[in-house]
Design a protein around this motif. Structure first.
Motif, mmCIF file in Angstrom:
data_model
loop_
_atom_site.group_PDB
_atom_site.id
_atom_site.type_symbol
_atom_site.label_atom_id
_atom_site.label_comp_id
_atom_site.label_asym_id
_atom_site.label_seq_id
_atom_site.Cartn_x
_atom_site.Cartn_y
_atom_site.Cartn_z
ATOM 1 N N GLU A 44 0.827 -1.216 0.000
ATOM 2 C CA GLU A 44 0.000 0.000 0.000
ATOM 3 C C GLU A 44 0.866 1.273 0.000
ATOM 4 O O GLU A 44 0.604 2.206 -0.754
ATOM 5 C CB GLU A 44 -0.936 0.002 1.216
ATOM 6 C CG GLU A 44 -2.031 -1.046 1.162
ATOM 7 C CD GLU A 44 -3.102 -0.756 0.116
ATOM 8 O OE1 GLU A 44 -3.438 0.426 -0.085
ATOM 9 O OE2 GLU A 44 -3.583 -1.715 -0.512
ATOM 10 N N PHE A 45 1.880 1.293 0.848
ATOM 11 C CA PHE A 45 2.764 2.469 0.900
ATOM 12 C C PHE A 45 3.502 2.655 -0.421
ATOM 13 O O PHE A 45 3.619 3.775 -0.921
ATOM 14 C CB PHE A 45 3.785 2.328 2.037
ATOM 15 C CG PHE A 45 3.216 2.500 3.421
ATOM 16 C CD1 PHE A 45 2.481 3.636 3.758
ATOM 17 C CD2 PHE A 45 3.436 1.546 4.404
ATOM 18 C CE1 PHE A 45 1.966 3.807 5.046
ATOM 19 C CE2 PHE A 45 2.928 1.704 5.696
ATOM 20 C CZ PHE A 45 2.191 2.836 6.017
ATOM 21 N N ALA A 46 4.012 1.555 -0.989
ATOM 22 C CA ALA A 46 4.779 1.637 -2.236
ATOM 23 C C ALA A 46 3.912 2.113 -3.393
ATOM 24 O O ALA A 46 4.365 2.884 -4.241
ATOM 25 C CB ALA A 46 5.406 0.283 -2.565
ATOM 26 N N GLN A 47 2.660 1.680 -3.411
ATOM 27 C CA GLN A 47 1.767 2.038 -4.525
ATOM 28 C C GLN A 47 1.123 3.410 -4.352
ATOM 29 O O GLN A 47 0.927 4.133 -5.328
ATOM 30 C CB GLN A 47 0.675 0.973 -4.684
ATOM 31 C CG GLN A 47 1.194 -0.331 -5.234
ATOM 32 C CD GLN A 47 0.104 -1.398 -5.353
ATOM 33 O OE1 GLN A 47 -1.058 -1.175 -5.012
ATOM 34 N NE2 GLN A 47 0.489 -2.569 -5.815
ATOM 35 N N GLU A 65 7.477 2.717 10.138
ATOM 36 C CA GLU A 65 8.808 2.720 10.755
ATOM 37 C C GLU A 65 9.380 1.308 10.847
ATOM 38 O O GLU A 65 10.575 1.109 10.677
ATOM 39 C CB GLU A 65 8.758 3.364 12.148
ATOM 40 C CG GLU A 65 8.667 4.872 12.092
ATOM 41 C CD GLU A 65 8.512 5.523 13.461
ATOM 42 O OE1 GLU A 65 8.409 4.787 14.483
ATOM 43 O OE2 GLU A 65 8.488 6.770 13.510
ATOM 44 N N GLU A 66 8.511 0.341 11.096
ATOM 45 C CA GLU A 66 9.001 -1.048 11.139
ATOM 46 C C GLU A 66 9.486 -1.488 9.766
ATOM 47 O O GLU A 66 10.486 -2.194 9.650
ATOM 48 C CB GLU A 66 7.918 -1.991 11.649
ATOM 49 C CG GLU A 66 8.398 -3.414 11.641
ATOM 50 C CD GLU A 66 7.981 -4.222 12.845
ATOM 51 O OE1 GLU A 66 8.172 -5.432 12.796
ATOM 52 O OE2 GLU A 66 7.472 -3.648 13.825
ATOM 53 N N LEU A 67 8.785 -1.087 8.716
ATOM 54 C CA LEU A 67 9.209 -1.419 7.353
ATOM 55 C C LEU A 67 10.553 -0.756 7.037
ATOM 56 O O LEU A 67 11.431 -1.387 6.440
ATOM 57 C CB LEU A 67 8.130 -1.008 6.344
ATOM 58 C CG LEU A 67 6.845 -1.838 6.400
ATOM 59 C CD1 LEU A 67 5.730 -1.154 5.627
ATOM 60 C CD2 LEU A 67 7.077 -3.254 5.885
ATOM 61 N N GLU A 68 10.709 0.499 7.430
ATOM 62 C CA GLU A 68 12.002 1.187 7.255
ATOM 63 C C GLU A 68 13.109 0.418 7.965
ATOM 64 O O GLU A 68 14.196 0.211 7.417
ATOM 65 C CB GLU A 68 11.953 2.596 7.863
ATOM 66 C CG GLU A 68 11.130 3.605 7.119
ATOM 67 C CD GLU A 68 11.038 4.931 7.879
ATOM 68 O OE1 GLU A 68 11.101 5.973 7.211
ATOM 69 O OE2 GLU A 68 10.920 4.931 9.122
ATOM 70 N N ASN A 107 11.836 -8.012 -3.058
ATOM 71 C CA ASN A 107 11.118 -7.141 -2.122
ATOM 72 C C ASN A 107 10.932 -5.739 -2.722
ATOM 73 O O ASN A 107 11.413 -4.755 -2.153
ATOM 74 C CB ASN A 107 11.883 -7.065 -0.797
ATOM 75 C CG ASN A 107 12.004 -8.412 -0.133
ATOM 76 O OD1 ASN A 107 11.096 -8.871 0.544
ATOM 77 N ND2 ASN A 107 13.134 -9.082 -0.342
ATOM 78 N N PRO A 108 10.255 -5.658 -3.864
ATOM 79 C CA PRO A 108 10.163 -4.366 -4.552
ATOM 80 C C PRO A 108 9.467 -3.273 -3.744
ATOM 81 O O PRO A 108 9.873 -2.107 -3.807
ATOM 82 C CB PRO A 108 9.388 -4.684 -5.838
ATOM 83 C CG PRO A 108 8.641 -5.956 -5.529
ATOM 84 C CD PRO A 108 9.506 -6.719 -4.574
ATOM 85 N N ASP A 109 8.444 -3.646 -2.974
ATOM 86 C CA ASP A 109 7.724 -2.649 -2.179
ATOM 87 C C ASP A 109 8.614 -2.114 -1.065
ATOM 88 O O ASP A 109 8.702 -0.903 -0.846
ATOM 89 C CB ASP A 109 6.436 -3.236 -1.601
ATOM 90 C CG ASP A 109 5.459 -3.660 -2.690
ATOM 91 O OD1 ASP A 109 5.463 -3.035 -3.769
ATOM 92 O OD2 ASP A 109 4.704 -4.622 -2.466
ATOM 93 N N LEU A 110 9.282 -3.019 -0.375
ATOM 94 C CA LEU A 110 10.203 -2.625 0.699
ATOM 95 C C LEU A 110 11.346 -1.779 0.136
ATOM 96 O O LEU A 110 11.781 -0.800 0.752
ATOM 97 C CB LEU A 110 10.755 -3.885 1.376
ATOM 98 C CG LEU A 110 11.301 -3.746 2.788
ATOM 99 C CD1 LEU A 110 10.266 -3.159 3.738
ATOM 100 C CD2 LEU A 110 11.806 -5.091 3.296
ATOM 101 N N THR A 111 11.807 -2.128 -1.057
ATOM 102 C CA THR A 111 12.880 -1.386 -1.719
ATOM 103 C C THR A 111 12.445 0.044 -2.037
ATOM 104 O O THR A 111 13.186 0.992 -1.807
ATOM 105 C CB THR A 111 13.317 -2.126 -3.010
ATOM 106 O OG1 THR A 111 13.845 -3.401 -2.634
ATOM 107 C CG2 THR A 111 14.365 -1.343 -3.779
ATOM 108 N N ARG A 112 11.231 0.194 -2.545
ATOM 109 C CA ARG A 112 10.717 1.544 -2.842
ATOM 110 C C ARG A 112 10.605 2.373 -1.565
ATOM 111 O O ARG A 112 10.900 3.568 -1.557
ATOM 112 C CB ARG A 112 9.363 1.456 -3.547
ATOM 113 C CG ARG A 112 9.478 1.025 -4.987
ATOM 114 C CD ARG A 112 8.140 1.101 -5.736
ATOM 115 N NE ARG A 112 8.339 0.762 -7.128
ATOM 116 C CZ ARG A 112 8.215 -0.474 -7.617
ATOM 117 N NH1 ARG A 112 7.879 -1.466 -6.826
ATOM 118 N NH2 ARG A 112 8.430 -0.719 -8.900
ATOM 119 N N ILE A 113 10.185 1.726 -0.483
ATOM 120 C CA ILE A 113 10.078 2.424 0.799
ATOM 121 C C ILE A 113 11.468 2.848 1.273
ATOM 122 O O ILE A 113 11.703 4.003 1.613
ATOM 123 C CB ILE A 113 9.373 1.534 1.847
ATOM 124 C CG1 ILE A 113 7.886 1.405 1.501
ATOM 125 C CG2 ILE A 113 9.553 2.095 3.256
ATOM 126 C CD1 ILE A 113 7.153 0.303 2.259
#
Length: 199
Positions: A26-29, A63-66, A109-115
């Motif tokens: 959701e954050f990445a998109q 913050e946990e994802l970061e 991990n494309p979403d995590l990478t974008r974040i």
């Protein structure tokens, strides 16, 4: 629903992991501000009370994802240091393998990478930390005799992070090239240069 709002059969760990996965997407998109807790729980097929069992608010899950991205990146850069007494014929192969492993993580991990690379307010800090770690690795490797003594290790580390970041978004996440291809391209350029062999 099971106890305390959990779906039957799903453990707390599974629910938490699912919330993190859906939140990353959701954050990445949609970006940080456009992402709502309601859309995260809907995507995870969980309830809002379940979300609040694990995370205080939207900021806490972001913050946990970061943190997850930063920890994994630190792990990869630590592991990439060349060990002393490596045979010269294996140096290029080892560097390529280490870089490929990092790119595989970013690709999976494309979403995590974008974040971690772009959306996070700590993105610059994360990349600066990567630069320092790689510079430390390079200083060690110069002293071990793998590279020239006059190499500006800070400049090389900055260049490498710039290359990785750019190619991740233009070639890796767009599926133009596989991690191994990109790793080979980067290592060939940095170790072999651009001049024709006939020059």
């Amino acid at each position: 629903m099971g106890e305390r709002g959990r779906p039957k059969g799903a453990s707390g760990e599974e629910s938490r992991a699912l919330l993190l996965e859906i939140a990353a997407r959701e954050f990445a998109q949609n970006g940080y501000h456009e992402t709502k807790i309601s859309s995260i729980v809907k995507g995870a097929s969980l309830s809002q009370p379940t979300f609040y069992l694990y995370f205080k608010n939207k900021e806490a899950i972001f913050e946990e994802l970061e943190h997850l991205f930063r920890m994994r990146i630190i792990e990869y850069t630590k592991q990439s240091r060349l060990q002393p007494m490596l045979e010269s014929t294996k140096v290029k192969t080892r560097i390529t393998y280490n870089l490929k492993e990092l790119l595989v993580f970013l690709d999976k991990n494309p979403d995590l990478t974008r974040i971690g690379f772009y959306l996070s307010t700590k993105a610059d800090e994360i990349k600066a930390h990567m630069v320092e770690q790689i510079r430390g690795n390079l200083d060690f490797e110069v002293n071990a005799g793998y590279f020239r003594k006059d190499v500006d290790t800070l400049m090389v580390a900055e260049c490498l992070i710039g290359i990785i970041e750019r190619l991740t978004f233009t070639q890796l996440l767009t599926k133009l090239k596989e991690p191994e291809e990109i790793a080979n391209d980067i290592v060939d350029l940095l170790l072999e240069g651009m001049l024709s062999k006939e020059s």
